[in-house]
Structure formats: structure tokens, C-alpha cells
Design an enzyme around this catalytic site. Structure first.
Site, PDB file in Angstrom:
ATOM      1  N   PHE A 268      -9.313  -5.375  -0.435  1.00 43.05           N
ATOM      2  CA  PHE A 268      -8.671  -4.860  -1.641  1.00 43.05           C
ATOM      3  C   PHE A 268      -9.573  -4.872  -2.867  1.00 43.05           C
ATOM      4  O   PHE A 268     -10.363  -5.791  -3.075  1.00 43.05           O
ATOM      5  CB  PHE A 268      -7.388  -5.647  -1.928  1.00 43.05           C
ATOM      6  CG  PHE A 268      -6.353  -5.510  -0.846  1.00 43.05           C
ATOM      7  CD1 PHE A 268      -5.959  -4.259  -0.421  1.00 43.05           C
ATOM      8  CD2 PHE A 268      -5.787  -6.618  -0.247  1.00 43.05           C
ATOM      9  CE1 PHE A 268      -5.022  -4.109   0.586  1.00 43.05           C
ATOM     10  CE2 PHE A 268      -4.850  -6.486   0.755  1.00 43.05           C
ATOM     11  CZ  PHE A 268      -4.460  -5.230   1.177  1.00 43.05           C
TER      12      PHE A 268
ATOM     13  N   HIS B  77      -3.430   7.292   3.212  1.00 44.00           N
ATOM     14  CA  HIS B  77      -3.869   6.023   2.628  1.00 44.00           C
ATOM     15  C   HIS B  77      -4.819   5.330   3.598  1.00 44.00           C
ATOM     16  O   HIS B  77      -4.443   5.035   4.739  1.00 44.00           O
ATOM     17  CB  HIS B  77      -2.676   5.110   2.347  1.00 44.00           C
ATOM     18  CG  HIS B  77      -3.084   3.714   1.998  1.00 44.00           C
ATOM     19  ND1 HIS B  77      -3.582   3.387   0.757  1.00 44.00           N
ATOM     20  CD2 HIS B  77      -3.114   2.586   2.725  1.00 44.00           C
ATOM     21  CE1 HIS B  77      -3.890   2.094   0.747  1.00 44.00           C
ATOM     22  NE2 HIS B  77      -3.612   1.589   1.923  1.00 44.00           N
TER      23      HIS B  77
ATOM     24  N   ASN C 182      -9.790  -0.537  -0.641  1.00 40.51           N
ATOM     25  CA  ASN C 182      -8.347  -0.331  -0.587  1.00 40.51           C
ATOM     26  C   ASN C 182      -7.743  -0.843  -1.897  1.00 40.51           C
ATOM     27  O   ASN C 182      -7.723  -2.044  -2.146  1.00 40.51           O
ATOM     28  CB  ASN C 182      -7.773  -1.087   0.617  1.00 40.51           C
ATOM     29  CG  ASN C 182      -6.284  -0.862   0.793  1.00 40.51           C
ATOM     30  OD1 ASN C 182      -5.576  -0.490  -0.142  1.00 40.51           O
ATOM     31  ND2 ASN C 182      -5.780  -1.115   1.999  1.00 40.51           N
TER      32      ASN C 182
ATOM     33  N   CYS D  85       0.815  -1.216   0.000  1.00 37.72           N
ATOM     34  CA  CYS D  85       0.000   0.000   0.000  1.00 37.72           C
ATOM     35  C   CYS D  85       0.852   1.270   0.000  1.00 37.72           C
ATOM     36  O   CYS D  85       0.342   2.353  -0.299  1.00 37.72           O
ATOM     37  CB  CYS D  85      -0.931   0.003   1.213  1.00 37.72           C
ATOM     38  SG  CYS D  85      -2.173  -1.310   1.179  1.00 37.72           S
TER      39      CYS D  85
END
Length: 401
Positions: free
Chosen positions: A224, A316, A349, A172
Site C-alpha cells: 500500500f 483495481h 496499491n 480497495c
């Protein structure tokens, strides 16, 4: 005549020696000429997602085993929906889920998705794609050479002499790492225009759960999604360019003895790894120290002792728990991480590409005449990303408009 030949030979030797040696002052002058006169800046942002969208509430239906546990996990993420390249039809035609089959899918799909995001950034930028001098590609999906970087040259019409760099398996944090590299390239190559393209496809990580799974090993399946983000970075903008954020300074911090907390590896079953449930608390415990290190000598510029609520934030969003712990650790006011929460809710994500979506959302919120105006008064801000290591990437930003 021998003396004349010797004189000619000696003259030639002296001339060759003097022409092949460059005085140190000239080297310094060349170095100064190579450097840009101003800090690197974000000049344009573009994003893209595959068309296939899955509501988070429906996602546990894909993984029937351990469904109650997995449904609980999905409900805790703060995600409303995610986008995927793989569809029911694609999964049916690749029912063996072999790694070779998925890597072939990624080899074709990743460059196309990255090109969509990059084309959006280039359109906003307003200059020809041939003016791009450097290309930085980041991905956690594929493992091909030549890869997405080479394919982007032809898809976007970049010059064949463009200088390419590829980052892989940085997790990430890869979006922040790619932008950090772009800053260095732009500031040390006068006139450079760097295209950063971060593309993520989770098809190489898609799998059914098994009996050996734990809550930690199931977390990636619930978080994800797929997406691509692109940024054009350059210094000394011309009259046709509109800088968005100046990239003032960047830092990277590795927390000792945390290698087991966040892992990624490419194995026979695809991309795998673990995310420890204690990771959000760990990140919150170190985030202020990382910020102070990143600010360093710039503290005086932003007013001495930093009040974190006076900054804008592009963090993030690893998960909603990660954001909650950071808010608590820094005593941030409600809404300070709204850009991160919006991206997490709308897209999930997307690993390295996510921070580019967040940066775009920060820009959108600052420019929205109908939205909150407080953010527009915050000239200084922070971009943060987290990755394997456990690694924290931090960049100090200054709003250029």
C-alpha cells in the site's frame, strides 16, 4: 349569520384539504422531472500524490526485522515505487507511533491531498467549484467527524449546501463503491454534479514487524501507498463539458464464506488486517460470473456473447498476482491490463484511490496519438474493484468520445 359562518368554515376546510393533498399523477410528474435524461458519465479526473517517493527495493530497509522475508515479498508485488506522506523526519518526531498522533496527522493531511486531486479534476472540468451539488468522500485512513468532507468544502470553495456522504473502511473496493453511488446521485437528481474524492494515507497502518507476523499479515506493508483520486460525475452534459466514460450499470457481489480472506479493522495499533495469499486465485475463479451479472440485460447491447478481449479494462490492481490470475481466467490478450500494471508499478496499491488512477491511465492510453490505437476502437469496457467481504464491485462503461 351562523349559517354564513358555517359556510365560511366549510369552504376553508375544503380549500385546506384540497391544497394539502397532492394527486398521485403530480408525484409521478415530479419524479420524472427529478431524473436525468441520460446515463451518468465521468466528466473529469484528477489525481495527486505526496512528494515523498520510496523505491520498492529500498522499502524493506524501513522494517529491519524479518527483512529477508519482507524483501522477498516486496519483490513479488510488481511495484517499482510508492509515495508516502510520512517521511523519516515525521517518523522521528512520532517515534511512539501512537494511534492518536497518527490520526491527528491524517486529519490534517488527508483533506489537503484530496483537495489537490479534486482541484485538478475541477480545472479539467472547466466549471466553477460552486457548481458541485454533491460530494462523496471515501477513505480508509482517518476516523474524525467532522472530517475530510467538511474540510473540502472550505478548501475547494464548495457551496455550503453541498450534499455530503462519507464512506469509510471499504478497502480497495471503496473507489468503485463511491463511483457507483455518484452514478445513482447524478441520474436521480437532474442537473447534479457529483465530486468523488478518494484519499488514502497509510501512516495509520505503518508499523514494525513482530514475531507473530506471517506472510499474510506482512502483505499490506509491501503493497500500500498514499494517493488521492477525484472524479466529477454528471448526466446530461452541457456544451462545455466533455464526457469521458458513460456509467451504464453497476453491481456488487459478495462471495459467501470468504470474510476471513480480506479483513480491515481500526485497533489500538492503527489500521490492520490480513490479505490471504489465496485471494488472487479466489478472485479469478469468480470474476467471470461477476462480469456476466453486471452485464445482465446489456449483453445484447454489446453484441450478445461477450468476447472479453473486445473490451477495455480498468481493474483495481491489488497485486501483480491478482492481475495475472484475472488474465488467465478470462483468457485476456497480453496488454489488456496494461493500465492497471502501469499504475501498480508507478504508485503501488493506493486502496480506493487506485481505480481512479487506472481509469485516468485508460483515458490517457486511448487519447495518446503515439501509443497503441487498438484501445481507441473499443467502445465498451469494465471497471472492477475488490474489497473486504470478499466483495467484487463491477461497472459497465461506454466510451463517450
Amino acid at each position: 349569520q351562523p349559517l354564513a359562518l358555517f359556510a365560511l368554515f366549510f369552504t376553508r376546510k375544503v380549500t385546506m384539504a384540497s391544497s394539502s393533498s397532492i394527486p398521485a399523477t403530480t408525484v409521478r410528474e415530479i419524479r420524472v422531472a427529478q431524473r436525468a435524461g441520460r446515463p451518468a458519465a465521468v466528466l473529469a479526473i484528477g489525481t495527486a500524490n505526496p512528494p515523498h517517493c520510496v523505491p520498492q527495493d529500498d522499502y524493506p530497509d524501513y522494517l529491519t526485522d524479518l527483512k529477508p522475508t519482507f524483501a522477498k515479498l516486496c519483490g513479488m508485488t510488481g511495484i517499482g515505487r510508492r509515495f508516502f506522506h510520512h517521511t523519516d523526519e515525521l517518523l522521528a518526531t512520532h517515534s511512539d507511533l501512537s494511534l492518536d498522533a497518527w490520526l491527528d496527522v491524517v486529519a490534517t493531511a488527508a483533506p489537503e491531498l484530496a483537495a489537490s486531486a479534486a482541484a485538478n479534476a475541477i480545472t479539467e472540468w472547466g466549471r466553477p467549484a460552486g457548481d458541485i451539488t454533491h460530494l462523496v468522500v471515501s477513505t480508509n485512513a482517518g476516523s474524525h467527524a467532522p472530517g475530510t468532507d467538511v474540510r473540502l468544502v472550505s478548501l475547494l470553495g464548495l457551496r455550503h449546501a453541498v450534499l455530503r456522504t462519507v464512506l469509510q473502511l471499504n478497502g480497495c473496493a471503496s473507489g468503485c463503491a463511491a463511483l457507483r453511488l455518484a452514478k445513482v446521485l447524478a441520474e436521480n437528481n437532474r442537473g447534479a454534479r457529483v465530486l468523488v474524492a478518494c484519499v488514502e494515507l497509510t501512516v495509520t497502518a505503518f508499523r514494525a514487524p513482530h514475531e507473530a507476523d506471517t506472510f499474510d499479515t506482512l502483505i499490506p506493508q509491501g503493497l500500500f501507498g498514499d494517493g488521492a483520486g477525484a472524479v466529477i460525475v454528471g448526466a446530461d452534459p452541457d456544451v462545455h463539458e466533455r464526457p469521458l466514460f458513460e456509467m451504464v450499470s453497476a453491481s456488487q457481489y459478495v462471495i459467501p464464506d470468504t470474510e476471513h480472506m480480506l479483513t480491515m479493522q481500526l485497533g489500538s495499533g492503527g489500521i490492520g488486517g490480513t490479505i490471504a495469499t489465496g485471494l488472487p486465485r479466489l478472485a479469478a475463479g469468480i470474476v467471470e460470473r461477476c462480469l456476466l451479472d453486471a452485464f445482465g440485460n446489456h449483453l445484447a447491447v454489446v453484441g450478445g456473447v461477450v468476447e472479453w478481449n473486445n473490451l477495455f479494462w480498468a481493474v483495481h490492481p491489488g497485486s501483480s498476482a491478482m492481475l495475472d490470475h484475472i488474465v488467465g481466467a478470462l483468457h485476456l490478450a497480453p496488454g489488456k491490463l496494461d493500465a492497471s500494471r502501469t499504475v501498480l508499478r508507478e504508485y503501488g496499491n493506493m486502496l480506493g484511490a487506485t481505480v481512479i488512477f487506472v481509469l485516468d491511465e485508460v483515458r490517457r492510453q486511448r487519447e495518446d496519438p503515439e501509443g497503441e490505437r487498438a484501445a481507441a476502437d473499443e467502445d465498451w469496457g469494465v471497471m472492477m474493484g475488490f474489497g473486504p467481504g470478499f466483495t467484487v464491485e463491477t461497472m459497465l462503461l461506454h466510451a463517450a468520445t
